[in-house]
Every structure is written in structure tokens, then in C-alpha cells.
Write an enzyme that holds these catalytic residues in place. Sequence first.
Site, mmCIF file in Angstrom:
data_model
loop_
_atom_site.group_PDB
_atom_site.id
_atom_site.type_symbol
_atom_site.label_atom_id
_atom_site.label_comp_id
_atom_site.label_asym_id
_atom_site.label_seq_id
_atom_site.Cartn_x
_atom_site.Cartn_y
_atom_site.Cartn_z
ATOM 1 N N GLU A 21 73.342 74.944 0.924
ATOM 2 C CA GLU A 21 72.214 73.780 1.158
ATOM 3 C C GLU A 21 70.933 74.387 0.282
ATOM 4 O O GLU A 21 70.550 75.442 0.739
ATOM 5 C CB GLU A 21 72.023 73.389 2.410
ATOM 6 C CG GLU A 21 73.101 72.549 3.005
ATOM 7 C CD GLU A 21 73.271 71.860 4.433
ATOM 8 O OE1 GLU A 21 73.860 70.937 4.879
ATOM 9 O OE2 GLU A 21 72.070 72.077 5.100
ATOM 10 N N GLU B 22 70.618 85.981 3.908
ATOM 11 C CA GLU B 22 69.374 86.725 3.378
ATOM 12 C C GLU B 22 69.368 87.188 2.148
ATOM 13 O O GLU B 22 69.991 88.086 1.979
ATOM 14 C CB GLU B 22 69.383 87.666 4.753
ATOM 15 C CG GLU B 22 68.942 89.076 4.693
ATOM 16 C CD GLU B 22 66.893 89.040 5.005
ATOM 17 O OE1 GLU B 22 66.591 88.370 5.037
ATOM 18 O OE2 GLU B 22 66.840 89.630 3.728
ATOM 19 N N CYS C 101 75.582 84.135 7.341
ATOM 20 C CA CYS C 101 74.604 84.878 7.000
ATOM 21 C C CYS C 101 74.621 85.722 7.919
ATOM 22 O O CYS C 101 75.430 85.864 8.820
ATOM 23 C CB CYS C 101 72.570 84.512 7.183
ATOM 24 S SG CYS C 101 71.867 85.914 7.345
HETATM 25 N N1 SAH Z 1 66.919 85.232 5.985
HETATM 26 C C1 SAH Z 1 66.053 85.144 5.189
HETATM 27 C C2 SAH Z 1 65.412 83.291 5.012
HETATM 28 C C3 SAH Z 1 65.964 81.893 4.998
HETATM 29 S S1 SAH Z 1 65.360 81.566 7.189
HETATM 30 C C4 SAH Z 1 64.640 85.102 6.910
HETATM 31 O O1 SAH Z 1 64.367 84.671 7.945
HETATM 32 O O2 SAH Z 1 63.433 85.510 6.582
HETATM 33 C C5 SAH Z 1 63.862 81.226 6.636
HETATM 34 C C6 SAH Z 1 63.019 80.507 7.666
HETATM 35 O O3 SAH Z 1 63.362 79.884 8.439
HETATM 36 C C7 SAH Z 1 62.733 82.235 8.463
HETATM 37 O O4 SAH Z 1 61.601 82.337 8.868
HETATM 38 C C8 SAH Z 1 63.721 82.013 9.905
HETATM 39 O O5 SAH Z 1 63.461 82.321 10.637
HETATM 40 C C9 SAH Z 1 63.555 80.159 9.599
HETATM 41 N N2 SAH Z 1 64.047 79.318 10.666
HETATM 42 C C10 SAH Z 1 65.156 79.939 10.677
HETATM 43 N N3 SAH Z 1 65.463 79.406 12.157
HETATM 44 C C11 SAH Z 1 64.799 78.973 12.258
HETATM 45 C C12 SAH Z 1 64.631 77.363 13.229
HETATM 46 N N4 SAH Z 1 65.550 77.010 14.259
HETATM 47 N N5 SAH Z 1 63.858 77.037 13.456
HETATM 48 C C13 SAH Z 1 62.375 76.685 12.461
HETATM 49 N N6 SAH Z 1 62.646 78.250 11.822
HETATM 50 C C14 SAH Z 1 63.851 78.487 11.175
HETATM 51 FE FE1 SF4 Z 2 68.945 82.798 9.661
HETATM 52 FE FE2 SF4 Z 2 67.527 84.293 8.054
HETATM 53 FE FE3 SF4 Z 2 68.306 85.614 10.346
HETATM 54 FE FE4 SF4 Z 2 69.826 85.101 8.537
HETATM 55 S S1 SF4 Z 2 68.322 86.508 8.172
HETATM 56 S S2 SF4 Z 2 70.402 84.495 10.452
HETATM 57 S S3 SF4 Z 2 69.527 83.274 7.609
HETATM 58 S S4 SF4 Z 2 66.532 83.657 10.015
#
Ligand code: SAH
Ligand code: SF4
Length: 380
Positions: free
Chosen positions: A94, A169, A114
Amino acid sequence: MPTQLTNLLGLSKTKMEAFLLSLGEKPFRAIQLMKWIHQQGVTDFDAMTNISKSLRASLKECAEIRLPLIKECYEAEDGCFKWVVEVTSGSSVEMVYIPEAGRGTLCISSQAGCSLDCKFCATGKQGFNSDLTTAEIIGQLWLVNQTFNTFGTKASRKVTNVVMMGMGEPLMNFDNVMDAVGLMMEDNCYGLSKRRVTISTSGVVPKIYEMQEHTDASIAVSLHAPNDELRSEIVPINRKYPIKELLSSVNAYLDSLTDSRVATIEYILISGVNDHRQHARELAEILKETPCKINLIPFNPFAGSDYNRSSDSAISNFRKILQEAGYIVTVRTTRGDEIGAACGQLVGQVDDTTRRSARHLAAQKQKQAESNAVQSLKVQ
Ligand code: SAH
Ligand code: SF4
């Protein structure tokens, strides 16, 4: 066996030049081709009028411009869009467009699923299927640009910023993400400035060091906890790369940039887990040596999530403590959640190869069964 066509959509400038050389062509044609593909949105070689007929003929034999497929599109009341995009592995990912005053941010996916399993993330709960190719990553920006060019009459519908904060990621799919980010910032393609392209990572430390050699895009770090004990619980990669090492790698990356830029520290606020005043004080302390701004993200719930969003008062107390300690703090407004487009809600359709999603489902069913048993005991 038919030879596989090279998908030109995903070639960096260097790779496009090498490809043309292999056809006996001059490398400067690379820029012409890239302009047609990324700026003009042309996918038909015959429409590339400044390319010689003979080159067009050989391109038709050995190359293609193949985009991922848009399967669904949703528009939220607040102007956000979410697209479900099918990729070669058969999974779908998405991407989300978020319009704000004076800018439009596209949130792009880098993987189907991921492998890192952060406890608060819907994508993590799905397990992992595959890395997206460079073409599938840059193809997301291509598709949205072309959609807005064709249908977007509103001037505000323009992609001015890209954040690698969709599914996956980015640093676990390093080479493809580096090439895609390079195309985003390439003047002959999308020409986005390095300040407007952000790679968000949960902390793959060796790759943060490696980034210096490949890009000068902006960096966001998903920290989410101010000490190793708590972070290791909710962001499992912390067991391998603890906070101190992570922040050192971020400092080194910022030092490698030629301008003075700060990292964005992302911190989800989860009720009763990481949102206590003491957590804010600890956070203010550990970030002292890292040039940064802090982005607080109220937790976004999803089906089967174990957590709750922090209360408004907890969020404002947390923010105040950090501000009083001298940090610039923003609270991310939740956008597009009625179409499942908010941070952490992105799921697409991932054919999990890790069996993690099955384990999560079984644990959820078990919990439900236990709570039903307790309910029926209470009734008796
Ligand atoms: N894997 C990368 C990028 C994708 S996640 C990372 O973890 O940074 C993008 C952002 O959304 C990250 O900061 C992640 O921690 C946040 N995120 C994940 N799940 C979430 C949730 N349920 N509520 C709010 N933010 C969330
Ligand atoms: Fe979700 Fe980013 Fe953690 Fe992967 S690394 S599980 S996308 S918050």
C-alpha cells in the site's frame, strides 16, 4: 527460453548507461531515456521521438517499461489517498498520499510485509513475503504522478515530499531502496531535494553507516522507547543493535552530510507502555548528543492490535517535557484512518513466508478463548 526483458523503469543512471553501452550505444542516451520514462511518463518506445529508430527497435527487443499494477484506490474525507499496488511476487503493498498546506507527501512501501516484527505494527504482524524491486519502489511515485497529471485537477495534488514509511524496513532492502531514492532525487527524473526525501528506519545500524556512501537523503529513526529494556521488547531489532549504537550511527550519518540537517526521531505513544513522564525525561536525556527533532505519533490501532493510544493529556504532558528540555516536537495528526491509511495500519496482501502471521492469529484466538472462558465464569 525467451530472454528476459530489462525493465528500464528501475535502472539508476549508472545502470542505464551500462545497459546502453551493452547495446553499443552512447551513454548520454541514458538521460534522454530517463526523461521520457520518469518526467514524461512515457512507456511506449515509439513515442520517444528523439531516440533513433534503430535504438527504439533494439529496445523493443530487449527492454520494457513495466509498472506495478494499481488494484484499488481509496480517497478519505480529509483528502488522503491510499492505493493498493500488486507487485511481481503476487503480494500487494500500500502507498498513501497525504496533502497538507503547501505540500503533498507520498508514503511509499519498500517490502511486501516486514521481517522485523515490531509489536505495535500491522505490517510486522503480517510477516514477510518479498523485497520490492527498484522498479516497484520508484513505480509507486511514477503511478501517483501520472494519476495526478491525468485526473488531479486540484493544484494541491502534487507530490512534493516522499517518505519511505510505508510497508517494510527500507534498509533491509538496501540496494533497491538506494537506487530508487537516487532516481527520486535525480534532476532528470523527479528532481526532489534531499531534504524532501526521507528514509525511515527502525535501526539497522550497519546499513545506516553504509548509507553515507550511497545517499544524502534525510533520515528518520523509529525509536519508540528511551531505554534498551523497553525498546527491545517493542522493537525487537534493538536486541541486536541497542540504542547507543543506533544513535552513534545516526550521528555519523548526519556528520557525513554537507549541510546541517537533523534526524527525525519518531516516537509512538502507546498508553501505559512508553508514555509516562519519566519516559519523556529519559528520552530528553539520551537524545542530547543527536541533532534531531521529535515527532510523536499517537498509536494507531488495527484489527488484533494489543495496545491503546495514549490519552490527549498524556500526549500533551509528554510533549511539554520534551519542549521544556529544548527540543522541537511535533505531534503527528492521524490522517486517513477511515481508509486504513494511517501510520502502522498498512497491510496490503502479503503471502507470509515466515509463518509469523499464523502464529499471531493463533495467539489472538487463544486470547479470545481465554477471555470468553473468563466471561462465562463471571456469568455463572
Ligand atoms: N520500517 C520503517 C518504516 C515503516 S514504518 C520504520 O520502522 O521506521 C513507518 C512508521 O510508522 C514508523 O515510525 C513506525 O514505527 C510507525 N508505526 C508502525 N506501527 C504504527 C502504529 N500502529 N501506529 C502509529 N505508528 C506506527
Ligand atoms: Fe513495522 Fe517498521 Fe517495525 Fe517493520 S520495522 S515491523 S515496518 S515498524
